[in-house]
Write an enzyme that holds these catalytic residues in place. Sequence first.
Site, PDB file in Angstrom:
ATOM      1  N   TYR A  32      57.846 -53.662 -50.576  1.00  0.00           N
ATOM      2  CA  TYR A  32      58.458 -54.640 -49.677  1.00  0.00           C
ATOM      3  C   TYR A  32      59.292 -53.925 -48.622  1.00  0.00           C
ATOM      4  O   TYR A  32      59.953 -52.921 -48.921  1.00  0.00           O
ATOM      5  CB  TYR A  32      59.398 -55.575 -50.444  1.00  0.00           C
ATOM      6  CG  TYR A  32      58.682 -56.649 -51.233  1.00  0.00           C
ATOM      7  CD1 TYR A  32      58.192 -57.792 -50.611  1.00  0.00           C
ATOM      8  CD2 TYR A  32      58.507 -56.518 -52.607  1.00  0.00           C
ATOM      9  CE1 TYR A  32      57.542 -58.777 -51.336  1.00  0.00           C
ATOM     10  CE2 TYR A  32      57.859 -57.504 -53.341  1.00  0.00           C
ATOM     11  CZ  TYR A  32      57.383 -58.626 -52.695  1.00  0.00           C
ATOM     12  OH  TYR A  32      56.735 -59.602 -53.401  1.00  0.00           O
ATOM     13  N   HIS A  59      54.040 -64.525 -51.880  1.00  0.00           N
ATOM     14  CA  HIS A  59      54.991 -65.609 -52.149  1.00  0.00           C
ATOM     15  C   HIS A  59      54.826 -66.698 -51.093  1.00  0.00           C
ATOM     16  O   HIS A  59      54.686 -66.399 -49.905  1.00  0.00           O
ATOM     17  CB  HIS A  59      56.431 -65.082 -52.087  1.00  0.00           C
ATOM     18  CG  HIS A  59      56.739 -64.101 -53.169  1.00  0.00           C
ATOM     19  ND1 HIS A  59      57.245 -64.464 -54.394  1.00  0.00           N
ATOM     20  CD2 HIS A  59      56.611 -62.754 -53.217  1.00  0.00           C
ATOM     21  CE1 HIS A  59      57.418 -63.380 -55.143  1.00  0.00           C
ATOM     22  NE2 HIS A  59      57.041 -62.329 -54.447  1.00  0.00           N
ATOM     23  N   HIS A  76      50.241 -60.330 -55.190  1.00  0.00           N
ATOM     24  CA  HIS A  76      50.550 -61.747 -54.938  1.00  0.00           C
ATOM     25  C   HIS A  76      51.211 -61.901 -53.575  1.00  0.00           C
ATOM     26  O   HIS A  76      51.793 -60.961 -53.031  1.00  0.00           O
ATOM     27  CB  HIS A  76      51.487 -62.299 -56.020  1.00  0.00           C
ATOM     28  CG  HIS A  76      52.775 -61.549 -56.108  1.00  0.00           C
ATOM     29  ND1 HIS A  76      52.913 -60.390 -56.839  1.00  0.00           N
ATOM     30  CD2 HIS A  76      53.988 -61.766 -55.522  1.00  0.00           C
ATOM     31  CE1 HIS A  76      54.146 -59.937 -56.712  1.00  0.00           C
ATOM     32  NE2 HIS A  76      54.811 -60.739 -55.912  1.00  0.00           N
ATOM     33  N   ARG A 122      53.476 -55.894 -61.351  1.00  0.00           N
ATOM     34  CA  ARG A 122      53.122 -57.254 -60.961  1.00  0.00           C
ATOM     35  C   ARG A 122      51.705 -57.281 -60.393  1.00  0.00           C
ATOM     36  O   ARG A 122      51.337 -56.419 -59.596  1.00  0.00           O
ATOM     37  CB  ARG A 122      54.059 -57.778 -59.849  1.00  0.00           C
ATOM     38  CG  ARG A 122      55.516 -57.965 -60.155  1.00  0.00           C
ATOM     39  CD  ARG A 122      55.872 -59.121 -61.069  1.00  0.00           C
ATOM     40  NE  ARG A 122      54.950 -60.219 -61.191  1.00  0.00           N
ATOM     41  CZ  ARG A 122      54.855 -61.280 -60.389  1.00  0.00           C
ATOM     42  NH1 ARG A 122      55.649 -61.409 -59.358  1.00  0.00           N
ATOM     43  NH2 ARG A 122      53.981 -62.243 -60.629  1.00  0.00           N
ATOM     44  N   TYR A 160      52.794 -53.888 -57.552  1.00  0.00           N
ATOM     45  CA  TYR A 160      53.990 -53.032 -57.537  1.00  0.00           C
ATOM     46  C   TYR A 160      54.671 -52.994 -58.904  1.00  0.00           C
ATOM     47  O   TYR A 160      54.569 -53.938 -59.679  1.00  0.00           O
ATOM     48  CB  TYR A 160      54.969 -53.459 -56.440  1.00  0.00           C
ATOM     49  CG  TYR A 160      55.514 -54.871 -56.520  1.00  0.00           C
ATOM     50  CD1 TYR A 160      56.550 -55.199 -57.383  1.00  0.00           C
ATOM     51  CD2 TYR A 160      55.009 -55.864 -55.693  1.00  0.00           C
ATOM     52  CE1 TYR A 160      57.065 -56.483 -57.423  1.00  0.00           C
ATOM     53  CE2 TYR A 160      55.508 -57.152 -55.732  1.00  0.00           C
ATOM     54  CZ  TYR A 160      56.541 -57.464 -56.604  1.00  0.00           C
ATOM     55  OH  TYR A 160      57.036 -58.728 -56.649  1.00  0.00           O
TER      56      TYR A 160
END
Length: 241
Positions: A112, A166, A164, A161, A151
């Site tokens: 991120y 969000h 994905h 994870r 990640y």
Amino acid sequence: MGQLTRSRLTITPYHRPEASEQPLVPYEPYKSTIKRSPSKPLIFLPHTLSEVTGPIYGHTEIGETDNDLTKQYKEEPLGQRIIVTGRVLDSNGRPVPRALIEIWQANSAGRYAHQVDQHPAPLDPNFAGAGRTLTDENGAYHFVTIRPGAYPWLNHYNAWRPAHIHFSIFGRAFLSRLVTQMYFPGDPLFAYDPIYQSIPNEKARERMVSKFDSETTQPQWALGYKFDIVLRGPEATPFET
Ligand SMILES: [Fe+2]
């Protein structure tokens, strides 16, 4: 009888979500939920007029590249270009026009663009990982972005994870706000992910998984994924932050 009282009598409440189709809280394997979750059962209050009808959001102007995360910088970001489309529907399957959708995601390396994410994967100077759009008259939306990487996180040993995106959706009213995650089909990490697994009902979990869509896929350019979002009711997309 006052007008408000009369209105209250005609309010059609939203469906209450099925417990098994929403994340269990607290959910022991997902460590943060232990401190964050209410320790007592929820008390359900009757819906009021303002909850089911308002407010009307004053959306600030959506910029031209807000729904194309590959065009927000001079150069294109690295990674697999994808097109994500779908419709936002209400509990009766009707399209929700003018719903504000905001997305945020990691880059193709799974990092991120945020100071809290310091794990050793490269940042992409051409990718912020944030976008937004409004649904059209048919409740349809369209994003162009790159496929996020998986990640690591610190929930448990060797925790990763599944890839994905969000999603946050503002429907017509406060109670049609939905925050969820869109996953990609066939991800081997589903079985190991306590966030995904915190929803007991398998069919409900699968409603968060997008479908590969050959019609949206464009030759020589990008893969297409379809992700319909149902705000409430028996087919509701689960709430997942
Ligand atoms: Fe995430």
